[in-house]
Every structure is written in structure tokens, then in C-alpha cells.
Design an enzyme around this catalytic site. Structure first.
Site, PDB file in Angstrom:
ATOM      1  NE  ARG A 127      -3.778   1.870  -0.346  1.00  0.00           N
ATOM      2  CZ  ARG A 127      -4.548   2.696  -0.028  1.00  0.00           C
ATOM      3  NH1 ARG A 127      -4.943   3.847  -0.491  1.00  0.00           N
ATOM      4  NH2 ARG A 127      -5.374   2.646   1.231  1.00  0.00           N
ATOM      5  CD  GLN A 132      -3.666  -7.028   1.070  1.00  0.00           C
ATOM      6  OE1 GLN A 132      -3.301  -8.169   0.961  1.00  0.00           O
ATOM      7  NE2 GLN A 132      -4.868  -6.631   0.849  1.00  0.00           N
ATOM      8  CG  ASP A 135      -1.917   0.125   1.864  1.00  0.00           C
ATOM      9  OD1 ASP A 135      -1.671   1.302   2.244  1.00  0.00           O
ATOM     10  OD2 ASP A 135      -2.691  -0.389   1.290  1.00  0.00           O
ATOM     11  CB  SER A 138      -4.192   0.434   4.302  1.00  0.00           C
ATOM     12  OG  SER A 138      -4.543   0.343   3.172  1.00  0.00           O
ATOM     13  CE1 TYR A 233      -5.800   5.727  -3.032  1.00  0.00           C
ATOM     14  CE2 TYR A 233      -4.543   5.114  -4.882  1.00  0.00           C
ATOM     15  CZ  TYR A 233      -4.650   5.327  -3.298  1.00  0.00           C
ATOM     16  OH  TYR A 233      -3.618   5.018  -2.558  1.00  0.00           O
TER      17      TYR A 233
END
Ligand code: NAD
Length: 390
Positions: A127, A132, A135, A138, A233
Site C-alpha cells: 500500500r 497506488q 492497488d 483499494s 494496517y
């Protein structure tokens, strides 16, 4: 080099790994793309659209799997109706890129290692800012958060927004979001757009500002322990902290018309946030949507995949919410995969550069070995004796 898109055989999986637009971009880069016949059907992308984008449609599933250099999928490989495993169809030395659930079902990783396939698990993409665009956790979680609010709104016997009408004033509904990660933040934004009053809670204090910037109130609970693990996390918290959070959130659950739970701790069963006693205190007609249903659920009353009514409260435990919006879920997932392939393919050949932090973290099997210590531990916890674990 052939990049192949498999048709998903999981009954409730409507997404597809590439959409025609992304196929066209890969073909423009000189890459050969094969798409299994009907792969995009349940996401409303026809074979004709893939063909027009430059893909070759392959009807023979064994040929597609057996000749692919990179096999793209959404759900982890499975047993087929003919009893053969999809893993066994893969060519030795090939690459599979998919959600593989390696911590929840590490046996799939073990089988991929034994097959000498290089497996890239979309759950293991770090992450980080650089990763990004790749990902997929997400991109898909955001869809789940959005859809959860719509499901709750449809099940609620009330309006969400405040309304001033000739027939009187309607007070806005109160929505309580538990877990303010990607899904939770999108749920907050969606519930706010629909005009409800939103409160949110998370054990990671860092999310407070994000919650507030979306116009929700953050329910702050100070815990005497570190709640954030590496990578941002959440950590599993102690029994004492669990009890303390439950005491405080009870009041907020009790007052809410809608509770949406999204809390997860990677590799663990979802934490229990809403006990049966809390549900018993809610107003009849209230709705709980438990996005963590697949991981065991955040609510004690959740029955994964079912909508139940208990004591007048509707508890919905949806499975695979992103698949219920297959057009955009596939579009975003396809973008995640193509971004990843930009660092994986050099001069039209696969180049697994383990010095690259993204490849290093996401490639979970290579040359007959399982590369991740967390997956080895998960296998050992299952008591599996396997040759691939050194
Ligand atoms: P997730 O799906 O693993 O968990 C959802 C949320 O549940 C998290 O916010 C977590 O803190 C929360 N949670 C866990 N246990 C809880 C408990 N007992 N009570 C209440 N809440 C609890 O999380 P995610 O959405 O995948 O996000 C994980 C992290 O990754 C976050 O910090 C997020 O901001 C970060 N992230 C970073 C990037 C990036 O930098 N590129 C991209 C996406 C996510």
C-alpha cells in the site's frame, strides 16, 4: 508472449480481469492478448468488443490456460466441473496474476509453487504511493463501501436525508460506520451524499482527520496499546481493548438507524465489533450491513451471504460486493492489472525483478518455492506438510 484473460468459473463472480479498452492499450504496445469466450459476458463486455479491441477469442479453456505466458484472473483458481484443477492447466514457468487469498487459503499458493508457476497475488501489492495504481484491494473496497450504503438505504424503512415537506419534516437518518479504511471512508462519503448524519469509528487514530474531512464525526477511543501495524494496517487488539471499545460503541450502535461494519485485520478472522446484546438494543427497523461477512463478520448475528431479520433488525452479510457492480469493478481492476504489467513486462517478455519492492512483495511463488514467510506460517498453522516450504 501471450497474455490470457480467463473466464471466471466461481458462480458469484461477475467481474472480468481485462475490459476491451485495456486490451486495446496492450495490443497497441505490441502484446498478444487472448480472451476466453464469454469471459466478459457477466460484466456486459461482449466477445465482439474484445475482438474489436484486438484480442483473439479462445473457446478452448485448456488451450488458453496451457499456452498463456501471463494468465489474468479475478478470483483464485478453482476445481473445474470436470474435476481438473485450474492450477494444473497452467504451463510450468508461466505467471498468474489474480486475487489468490494466500493468507486465507494458503493451499492454493502451495499448489501454484508445486506447479512451478510464478504467482502474483493482488492482495500482496504494497500500500505505497508508487503502487497506488495497482492497488486492487483499494479499488474494489471502495466499491464495497459505496454499495453497502445503497443496500442499507434500500432495506431501511426510512429516508436517509432530512426533508422539509408540506406534510412535515423528516429527520435525517443516523449512520454509524465501523472501520474507516478504504471501504469505510467510501461508505462515509456515500452516506453523507445521501444526506444522513454520519459517525465513524476505527482503532487507528490516524484516520480521524480523514473521517472529519468527509463531514462525519469521529468516535474517539483512547486505547493503551499500539493499534497500527506495518503498512498502515490495523493490529489485532487485546481482550481488554476489545471490551473497552465495545462499551463505548454500544451507545452509538444503539442510536444508529444504519450500522455499516468494515473492520478487518489482514490474515485474521474479522474482529467482533457488534455483539448480539448491542443488536438487541437497536431500534426495530434499523439495518446492519456487515461487509466483513466473508471473513467471519463484525457482527455476531451476521450469516454470510444472507439477509436476516432478528428482533426487528435487518442484518445483511453480503458476499463479494464488488462483483455486484461488475462494469466499474472490472474497469478499475483491469487498470490495476495493466499498471502492474507495465513494471512486469520488458521488451515484450516477463521480467520478474525481485529488487523491485512491488514485485518482491506481490510475487508469492516462483521456481517451485513459496516466497512469503507469512504464507509459509499460514500453511504451517494449517498443519500442511508440503514440499514447497523449505
Ligand atoms: P482493512 O480492509 O484491512 O480494514 C478496514 C479497517 O478496519 C481499517 O481501517 C482498520 O483499521 C479497521 N479495523 C481493524 N480492526 C478494527 C477494530 N477492532 N475496530 C475498528 N476498526 C478496526 O483496511 P484497508 O481499507 O485495506 O486499509 C488498510 C490501510 O492501508 C489503511 O491505513 C489505509 O489508509 C492504507 N492504504 C494506503 C494506501 C496507499 O498509501 N497507497 C492505499 C490504500 C490503503
Amino acid at each position: 508472449m501471450k497474455i490470457a484473460v480467463a473466464r471466471e468459473i466461481e458462480v458469484c463472480e461477475r467481474r472480468v480481469a481485462l475490459i476491451p479498452d485495456t486490451v486495446a492499450r496492450l495490443v497497441k504496445q505490441g502484446l498478444e492478448v487472448w480472451v476466453e469466450a464469454g469471459a466478459g459476458e457477466r460484466a456486459f463486455f461482449s466477445d465482439a468488443a474484445y475482438e474489436a479491441a484486438g484480442a483473439t477469442i479462445i473457446a478452448n479453456n485448456s488451450k488458453l490456460w496451457g499456452e498463456a505466458d501471463i494468465l489474468l484472473k479475478v478470483s483464485p483458481p478453482q476445481e473445474r466441473e470436470d474435476g481438473r484443477s485450474e492450477v494444473d492447466l497452467l504451463k510450468e514457468g508461466s505467471v498468474i496474476i489474480s486475487f489468490l487469498n494466500p493468507l486465507g487459503n494458503p493451499v492454493v499458493a502451495q499448489r501454484l509453487a508445486e506447479r512451478k508457476v510464478s504467482a502474483i497475488s493482488m492482495e500482496m501489492i504494497p500500500r505505497t504511493t508508487r503502487a497506488q495504481s495497482m492497488d486492487a484491494l483499494s479499488s474494489q473496497a471502495s466499491i464495497a463501501g459505496y454499495k453497502a450504503v445503497l443496500i442499507a438505504a434500500a432495506a431501511l424503512p426510512k429516508y436517509l436525508p432530512m426533508l422539509t415537506t408540506a406534510a412535515g419534516t423528516i429527520a435525517p437518518a443516523k449512520v454509524f460506520i465501523m472501520g474507516a479504511g478504504v471501504a469505510g471512508l467510501q461508505a462515509i462519503a456515500t452516506a453523507r451524499r445521501l444526506g444522513s448524519v454520519v459517525e465513524a469509528f476505527d482503532i487507528r487514530p490516524a484516520v480521524k482527520e480523514e473521517v472529519q474531512s468527509l463531514g462525519a464525526k469521529f468516535v474517539e477511543i483512547k486505547l493503551d496499546e499500539e493499534t497500527t501495524a506495518a503498512g498502515g494496517y490495523a493490529k489485532e487488539i487485546s481482550e481488554a481493548s476489545k471490551q473497552r471499545t465495545q462499551e463505548i460503541v454500544t451507545e452509538h450502535v444503539k442510536n444508529a438507524d444504519v450500522v455499516i461494519t468494515t473492520a478487518q485485520v489482514p490474515g485474521k478472522k474479522a474482529p467482533l465489533l457488534v455483539t448480539q446484546e448491542m443488536v438487541a438494543q437497536m431500534k426495530p427497523g434499523s439495518v446492519i450491513v456487515d461487509i466483513a461477512a466473508e471473513q467471519g463478520g463484525n457482527c455476531a448475528c451476521t450469516d454470510p451471504g444472507k439477509d436476516i431479520v432478528w428482533n426487528g433488525i435487518t442484518i445483511i452479510g453480503p458476499i463479494n460486493l464488488p462483483s455486484s457492480m461488475p462494469v466499474h469493478a472490472s474497469q478499475l481492476y483491469a487498470k490495476n492489472l495493466t499498471s502492474l504489467m507495465q513494471i512486469l513486462i520488458r521488451d515484450k517478455a516477463v521480467h520478474l525483478d525481485f529488487a523491485d519492492d512491488i514485485i518482491d512483495a506481490a510475487c508469492i511463488t516462483h521456481a517451485g518455492e513459496i516466497r512469503s514467510s507469512r504464507i509459509k506460517e499460514a500453511l504451517q498453522a494449517l498443519g500442511v506438510q508440503q514440499s514447497a516450504v523449505s
